[in-house]
Design an enzyme around this catalytic site. Sequence first.
Site, PDB file in Angstrom:
ATOM      1  N   GLU A 416       0.804  -1.220   0.000  1.00 24.71           N
ATOM      2  CA  GLU A 416       0.000   0.000   0.000  1.00 24.71           C
ATOM      3  C   GLU A 416       0.839   1.272   0.000  1.00 24.71           C
ATOM      4  O   GLU A 416       0.808   2.057   0.947  1.00 24.71           O
ATOM      5  CB  GLU A 416      -0.986  -0.037   1.172  1.00 24.71           C
ATOM      6  CG  GLU A 416      -1.910  -1.231   1.014  1.00 24.71           C
ATOM      7  CD  GLU A 416      -3.079  -1.251   1.962  1.00 24.71           C
ATOM      8  OE1 GLU A 416      -2.864  -1.124   3.163  1.00 24.71           O
ATOM      9  OE2 GLU A 416      -4.209  -1.412   1.489  1.00 24.71           O
ATOM     10  N   GLU A 486      -4.089 -10.645   0.075  1.00 28.51           N
ATOM     11  CA  GLU A 486      -4.853 -10.567   1.322  1.00 28.51           C
ATOM     12  C   GLU A 486      -6.301 -10.896   0.989  1.00 28.51           C
ATOM     13  O   GLU A 486      -6.853 -10.369   0.024  1.00 28.51           O
ATOM     14  CB  GLU A 486      -4.796  -9.167   1.949  1.00 28.51           C
ATOM     15  CG  GLU A 486      -3.417  -8.775   2.415  1.00 28.51           C
ATOM     16  CD  GLU A 486      -3.349  -7.355   2.993  1.00 28.51           C
ATOM     17  OE1 GLU A 486      -4.374  -6.853   3.501  1.00 28.51           O
ATOM     18  OE2 GLU A 486      -2.266  -6.760   2.921  1.00 28.51           O
TER      19      GLU A 486
HETATM   20  C1  GAL Z   1      -4.931  -4.083   4.040  1.00 26.51           C
HETATM   21  C2  GAL Z   1      -3.536  -3.833   4.525  1.00 26.51           C
HETATM   22  C3  GAL Z   1      -3.237  -4.561   5.799  1.00 26.51           C
HETATM   23  C4  GAL Z   1      -4.356  -4.381   6.771  1.00 26.51           C
HETATM   24  C5  GAL Z   1      -5.606  -4.873   6.178  1.00 26.51           C
HETATM   25  C6  GAL Z   1      -6.791  -4.689   7.074  1.00 26.51           C
HETATM   26  O1  GAL Z   1      -5.348  -3.048   3.242  1.00 26.51           O
HETATM   27  O2  GAL Z   1      -2.592  -4.200   3.570  1.00 26.51           O
HETATM   28  O3  GAL Z   1      -2.043  -4.072   6.319  1.00 26.51           O
HETATM   29  O4  GAL Z   1      -4.498  -3.031   7.053  1.00 26.51           O
HETATM   30  O5  GAL Z   1      -5.900  -4.161   5.019  1.00 26.51           O
HETATM   31  O6  GAL Z   1      -6.661  -5.295   8.286  1.00 26.51           O
END
Ligand code: GAL
Length: 954
Positions: A416, A486
């Site tokens: 990010e 993620e």
């Molecule tokens: C993503 C980010 C993580 C964490 C997650 C939400 O956008 O890369 O670091 O913030 O969301 O828990």
Amino acid sequence: MSDRTTVDYVEDVSPGSGALPPRAWYAASDARSMSLNGSWRFRLSATIDAEDDSFAEEGYDAGNWAEVTVPGHWVLQGDGAFGSPIYTNHLYPFPVDPPHVPTENPTGDHLRVFDLPDDWPADGSAVLRFDGVESCARVWLNGTELGEFKGSRLPHEFAVGHLLKPGGNVLAVRVHQWSAGSYLEDQDQWWLPGIFRDVTLLHRPAGSVGDFFVHASYDHTTGEGTLRVDSDVDGRVTVPALGIDVATGEPVTVAVEPWTAETPKLYDGVLATAGERVPLRIGFRTVVLEDGLIKVNGRAVLFRGVNRHEWHPEKGRALDLETMREDVLLMKRHNLNAVRTSHYPPHPAFLDLCDEYGLWVIDECDLETHGFVEQDWRDNPVDDDRWTPALLDRAARMVERDKNHPSVVFWSLGNEAGTGRGLTAMAEWIHERDPERLVHYEGDWNCRDTDVYSRMYAFHDEVDKIGQRLDGGTHKRRELPFIQCEYGHAMGNGPGGLADYQELFEKYERLQGGFIWEWIDHGVEHAELGYAYGGDFGEELHDGNFVCDGLVFPDRTPSPGLIEYKKVIEPVRIEGDAAGGTVRITNKHDFADLSALAFEWSCQVDGETVESGALAVPALAPGESAEVKLPEPPADGRGGERQWTVRALLADDTAWAAKDHVVAWGQFAVAARPLPVVPATDRPVRGEDRITLGPAEFDARTGALRSIGGIEVGSPRLDVWRAPTDNDDGAEWQTDTRYGLLWRTLGLHRMRHRLASVEAGEDALTVRTRVAPAAREVGLDTVYRWTSDGERLRLTVSVTPEGDWSVPLPRLGVRLGLSRADRVEWFGGGPGEAYPDTRTASMVGRWQSTVDGLQTPYLRPQENGARADVRWVELGGLRIEGDPEFWFTARRWTTEQLDAARHRTDLTPGDTVWVNLDHGQHGIGSQSCGPGPLPRYFLKAEPAEFSFVFSAVK
Ligand code: GAL
């Protein structure tokens, strides 16, 4: 006050000065080393220049200073005397004014005096290594300044041989919480200053090893591996098991067993130069992008991964080796095969463990500039050439440190950080330096710099489209494989919908799996609150419990999310065909055959195992499947519900689990459950203020149940409320409907029950009600119909929604109260909690627990603990059977108390055990950062009828 120029380095965008070039990291060699971990003298100042640097001089008396433990974060030591942690997700906790940082900049002076051991060699030189300091440090040895550095989770070495003395060496380190580097470290986690990784003094004998690069590839067409160790200092490389003895820089090809995450074969070797012998652990494997797929040793891999932050509830990111090992063992035992080291290179020892036990690794650089999103990415350091040297320094420190780990298959540029020239420069440098690995970065949707199309939290339907290659995108992107770096946001209860994702990943070859967000809840151990989260330290900006979104609790107890994930990603599929008397076994590994597993069948009648035995399954190759005959089902002695359970267990002890550890299982019914029948032979009898029916007594005026067989019962009544989960509430930026909030707006947490009539009829007591919230026209017309055969009591609940229900219901069932209940036994899904879209791991059987044992202790209390498919449950002297099966929940507090609590410690048991018997539950989803439940898991407000049969336990 210091001269301004001597503190300018703090806000300088450069990575620092004075440190040696980065090189390969290794834990130990035959050269001497000395750990400087332990107790250090410590002085905290409120600003960078409140104190001068005279403490670095020899003879300085720090006798009245406090002490801290290194490695450690000062804010987690000193019982609050040294400040406290701050949690923000993406907001910078200081004005965005790059590269400037606040004048209030906690600065920790660290001092350590040490003697060299008597036998410390007099020749050669020495380096001082810092494995991690947050966020900026300036270092002196014996009064001489060595330099300063930034890059918190990266190593920095300084040449110190010329300064060392046999005794009384004074090592002084000034650490600033905020620096220009902080702009590059805006990861979603606690801000935790300090020297949080090891400090080591390394002897460097004359002719010792400098940097070296182990290239160990595997040719799957020949079964041969090629080894070449490039070394700054010439020497020889030996690998006894392979008969290898070659000069550095010289390639050698021999037959080898390859390294994969499933078969992590490592060969011990040695790199020997004139002055040093460095042990090598070599894994032969080849990573390529081929046919639009990520292939290792010629085969496409499917990542069953997780994002891992380093976390310990007392020590923060200062992890000891045993904690790291615990993470790896837990991952292996739960069928995970991959880790993304979100969002920075981990302690290097963690990668040694990944090599040893077998996990694919995406090694991520210590880089995130997320806070710039607040200003549309204006002034983003990754798109500003002044910062590029710092970015390249970070890339180099990661790659050079970690390049000799076979487990690392991807380098990730960071997380990010938007897009920009600096990222491109990093990718170019990495591709050039290590063409034998692939490059990852999620923020680059056009895949300009990357070798994989990576996204986070893409919804199922989009993933489906991407799988079919219907997502468009740049020409380059269309050629690339897809991963979700993620997904499955494990915040509180959930994540839901994992099985649905896995189905997609297994369906389309372009989809190469994903990484759950995230491994562990970052709860901070706290005397009053149990575990603290954002806001608990009075931070002026914070993101609450968004930092508690892991598959394991802070103490590493697996949460139901991990149990579910283990089942969803199990590497063997077991599907039964009851009619055919067979079971289909499919090997879903990418590399390993099934020879490491033993199979076992068992047969249950009414949930109790009546027979079991070994099942012979061929050692299927990856991707293969076979139909295996089951034994004759045991003779039909007592009727009842009958099912098969087939398990895949470890046939022998492995490095990560003992023989008989369950890797996968499948269950399927042979004979359905006979539903409970209660002939309505008794008639309700009206007394003065009571109505009796069979074993039960009711309040004559309200029709409320009072007791069954002498056991007092708080009357069951319709209940639709659940304490919203983090996923029900959803994140503020979510586009899916955030039902947790809509439910509350509608008033589902304050439903009123209007009694319409109590009718004691011929064979039933009928109570008619309407259940509805104030201020709204919607309601649930609810009829309770009680019948009995004299011994048992049957309740049939009929619900008819009225008005315009535009939202699903949280739950639909009845809640009742029991005054004495502790032990619980049930036949149904277990042993753990389950919800409509988190129920894959729920195994039908006979289970026992206690009311306390049924609770899942989410750090922010919320709906939890339901057991699925319950046929019957016994607690508090009552037996409750369902027609049909139901969801069962019991707790020592009400849903309203659960809803109001902020921490576990807010929940105090009352005298009543509150029991929910639910006909339906709404899905869980992943909306705290992702999609809500898929429509098929919605609990729609529709006409429903369901029954329970109550009796006293015999
Ligand atoms: C993503 C980010 C993580 C964490 C997650 C939400 O956008 O890369 O670091 O913030 O969301 O828990």
